[in-house]
Motif scaffolding. Structure first.
Motif, short mmCIF file in Angstrom:
data_model
loop_
_atom_site.label_atom_id
_atom_site.label_comp_id
_atom_site.label_asym_id
_atom_site.label_seq_id
_atom_site.Cartn_x
_atom_site.Cartn_y
_atom_site.Cartn_z
N SER A 67 -17.01 -19.86 17.43
CA SER A 67 -16.99 -20.58 16.15
C SER A 67 -16.02 -19.83 15.24
O SER A 67 -15.69 -18.67 15.49
CB SER A 67 -18.39 -20.67 15.57
OG SER A 67 -18.92 -19.39 15.29
N PRO A 68 -15.50 -20.50 14.19
CA PRO A 68 -14.48 -19.87 13.34
C PRO A 68 -14.98 -18.57 12.71
O PRO A 68 -16.16 -18.45 12.37
CB PRO A 68 -14.21 -20.93 12.27
CG PRO A 68 -14.68 -22.21 12.83
CD PRO A 68 -15.82 -21.87 13.73
N LYS A 70 -15.65 -15.85 9.94
CA LYS A 70 -15.78 -15.75 8.48
C LYS A 70 -14.83 -14.65 8.01
O LYS A 70 -14.46 -13.78 8.81
CB LYS A 70 -17.22 -15.36 8.11
CG LYS A 70 -18.21 -16.49 8.22
CD LYS A 70 -19.58 -16.01 7.81
CE LYS A 70 -20.06 -16.74 6.55
NZ LYS A 70 -21.46 -16.46 6.23
N PRO A 71 -14.44 -14.65 6.74
CA PRO A 71 -13.54 -13.59 6.27
C PRO A 71 -14.10 -12.21 6.59
O PRO A 71 -15.30 -11.97 6.42
CB PRO A 71 -13.50 -13.83 4.75
CG PRO A 71 -13.84 -15.28 4.58
CD PRO A 71 -14.79 -15.61 5.69
N MET A 73 -14.37 -10.92 9.58
CA MET A 73 -14.90 -10.82 10.94
C MET A 73 -13.81 -11.21 11.95
O MET A 73 -12.90 -11.96 11.62
CB MET A 73 -16.10 -11.77 11.11
CG MET A 73 -17.29 -11.40 10.24
SD MET A 73 -18.65 -12.56 10.45
CE MET A 73 -19.13 -12.19 12.14
N ALA A 77 -19.59 -16.82 15.98
CA ALA A 77 -20.47 -16.66 17.13
C ALA A 77 -19.64 -16.84 18.39
O ALA A 77 -18.70 -17.64 18.42
CB ALA A 77 -21.60 -17.68 17.08
N ALA A 78 -19.97 -16.07 19.45
CA ALA A 78 -19.11 -16.09 20.64
C ALA A 78 -19.89 -15.82 21.91
O ALA A 78 -19.65 -14.84 22.61
CB ALA A 78 -17.97 -15.09 20.48
N GLY A 130 -24.86 -16.11 20.61
CA GLY A 130 -23.50 -16.02 20.10
C GLY A 130 -23.31 -15.03 18.97
O GLY A 130 -22.27 -14.37 18.87
N ALA A 131 -24.32 -14.93 18.10
CA ALA A 131 -24.21 -14.00 16.97
C ALA A 131 -24.25 -12.56 17.47
O ALA A 131 -23.49 -11.70 17.02
CB ALA A 131 -25.34 -14.25 15.97
N ALA A 134 -21.03 -11.54 19.45
CA ALA A 134 -19.88 -11.37 18.55
C ALA A 134 -19.79 -9.95 18.00
O ALA A 134 -18.71 -9.48 17.64
CB ALA A 134 -19.96 -12.37 17.40
N GLN A 135 -20.94 -9.25 17.96
CA GLN A 135 -20.94 -7.89 17.41
C GLN A 135 -20.12 -6.94 18.28
O GLN A 135 -19.68 -5.89 17.81
CB GLN A 135 -22.38 -7.37 17.25
CG GLN A 135 -23.30 -8.26 16.43
CD GLN A 135 -22.71 -8.65 15.09
OE1 GLN A 135 -22.35 -7.80 14.29
NE2 GLN A 135 -22.56 -9.95 14.86
N PRO A 150 -10.91 -24.44 19.14
CA PRO A 150 -11.83 -23.45 19.73
C PRO A 150 -11.54 -23.17 21.21
O PRO A 150 -11.99 -22.18 21.75
CB PRO A 150 -13.21 -24.12 19.57
CG PRO A 150 -12.94 -25.55 19.32
CD PRO A 150 -11.59 -25.64 18.67
#
Lengths: 184, 279
Positions: A67-68, A70-71, A73, A77-78, A130-131, A134-135, A150
């Motif tokens: 997902s796109p 955020k500023p 990051m 989510a990935a 995904g969250a 992404a970390q 995407p």
């Protein structure tokens, strides 16, 4: 559970020969994103004899459409997408030296055969987390096919990205073994 | 008549799209905790704990639970005493989806079926409108991911196979789905009606809170039996082996034609997202 194995691409035959279905692995370094539409384009290039936008020898492709971001990051989510949709394309890429694929869900027999023959590994990441996934992604850079949104190919810099070996070069399959162990 | 401006609906849909994708329901979290207690596979338990952690990160950082922020499925229960002003209802909903997916950094996952060209704003939404008594509007946004939707099926059984045929179809569908729909799943089952009603019943069944009892005793018993059978398959969290393949089975049923026994299975991944608002 046993300690995780640490891997950094590019991977050699020896690297992947040491992995067994069920092993927990932490990947650090560079991996590439690619899913349905990008795979189709890569295969079209191979069939028309043109160069690929990435050198896939020794590399790992992560089946993901983030997902796109955020500023501040690298990505949104990935988590992984379902892998069987890439089955039509994967054997060709494995033949050309692709060493790893990260996704979720079982692979077809042709992909499993190619993994044994050309020594490649299929890893599962946690679908729907995904969250959390992404970390472990520190940087994302567009490589090709921006028009796919995407689905574009991105180069990801990851740190201790957690995956589990599903298919190893001996032909083992963790999905089949897991069901055998726990079915009542 | 009560007047409601459709701009209020746009704002509500925008907020619901964002909230549904970043805040997992308390009922789903409670189901994860129960599953952690029940799961016997160490890998399965570890995955379930990571799903709890994932939901926490998503909520804290305001990022999606899953990168597949879905097709925006919108259920509208429109009170028959409501007079809508300010423009077209469906356009107001689509505008809300457009704004929510843009402002919420949600993935746009809607494309042309053949060319696969992305529409760029996650519209059109899938909209189901029911007219109900009253002077209010209830809006439910249920983003639906592709991985689990792809494992869903509708079939028209021969009535002779009876309830056993229904059970076999549901269990077989989950068995064949394996790791693909991101287990632990929630299984929505729709029985009866016509071809399309069965599918819609199955989808609506997914909206019922987890842990709630089916008010129909016959269906409650069917749910319990299907839950046991599905969780005996051994698929487990993420398909890596375990006892918790599904968190719940929800069944909805209506009368069917004398010639038919339609059955639909709508598979929902563990990111069971839906939020609602009443205006």
């Amino acid at each position: 559970m046993s300690d995780a194995i640490r891997l950094t691409p590019p991977l050699s035959d020896e690297d992947v020969e040491g992995l067994q279905a069920g092993d927990r692995v932490l990947i650090s370094g560079t991996i590439y994103t690619g899913r349905d539409a990008a795979h189709k384009r890569l295969i079209d290039l191979i069939h028309s004899g043109e160069p690929l936008p990435i050198e896939i020898k020794g590399q790992i492709i992560y089946y993901v459409g983030p997902s796109p971001a955020k500023p501040g990051m690298a990505v949104g989510a990935a988590g992984p997408t379902t892998s069987y949709r890439m089955d039509a394309y994967a054997p060709e890429l494995i033949r050309l030296g692709l060493k790893g694929m990260i996704g979720k869900g079982a692979r077809g027999q042709a992909v499993k055969n190619a993994m044994v023959k050309h020594k490649a590994i299929y890893f599962a990441a946690i679908g729907g987390a995904g969250a959390l996934m992404a970390q472990a992604i520190k940087k994302a850079e567009l490589v090709a096919y921006e028009d796919l949104g995407p689905e574009a190919i991105r180069r990801l810099e990851v740190e201790e990205f957690p995956v589990i070996v599903v298919n190893d070069v001996q032909g083992n399959d963790l999905y089949e073994e897991g069901i055998k162990e726990y079915a009542i | 008549m009560r007047e409601i401006n459709t701009s209020q609906i746009t704002a509500a849909i925008r907020d619901l799209c964002i909230k549904a994708n970043t805040h997992l329901g308390e009922d789903v979290l409670a189901a994860f905790h129960k599953a952690i207690e029940l799961e016997v596979s160490p890998t399965g338990k570890d995955i379930l704990e990571k799903l709890v952690e994932n939901a926490r990160i998503a909520q804290e950082k305001g990022i999606p639970i899953c990168q597949d922020t879905g097709f925006a499925v919108v259920f509208v229960e429109l009170g028959q005493e409501v007079h809508l002003v300010g423009g077209d209802l469906k356009e107001a909903i689509n505008e809300g989806v457009r704004q929510g997916y843009q402002e919420g950094y949600l993935r746009k996952s809607v494309c042309h079926p053949f060319t696969r060209k992305n529409t760029g704003d996650n519209t059109p939404a899938v909209i189901h409108i029911d007219v109900v008594p009253g002077d209010r509007i209830r809006l439910i946004v249920a983003p639906k991911g592709g991985g689990s939707e792809n494992m869903s099926r509708v079939t028209m059984l021969t009535p002779a196979v009876g309830i056993q045929g229904v059970k076999d179809f549901v269990v077989q569908r989950i068995k064949e789905s394996g790791a693909n729909p991101c287990p632990p799943t929630i299984v929505g089952v729709g029985i009866g009606g016509t071809f399309e009603t069965a599918a819609l019943l199955a989808k609506r069944a997914l909206l019922r809170p987890l842990g709630s009892q089916n008010p129909n005793a016959e269906l409650a018993s069917l749910e319990a039996e299907l839950y046991e059978k599905i969780n005996a398959l051994g698929i487990g969290p993420q398909g890596l082996g375990g006892r918790i393949t599904s968190l719940a089975v929800h069944v909805a049923m209506m009368e069917s034609h004398i010639a038919s026994l339609p059955v639909a299975v709508n598979v929902q991944c563990h990111a069971a997202r839906h939020k609602e608002m009443v205006i």
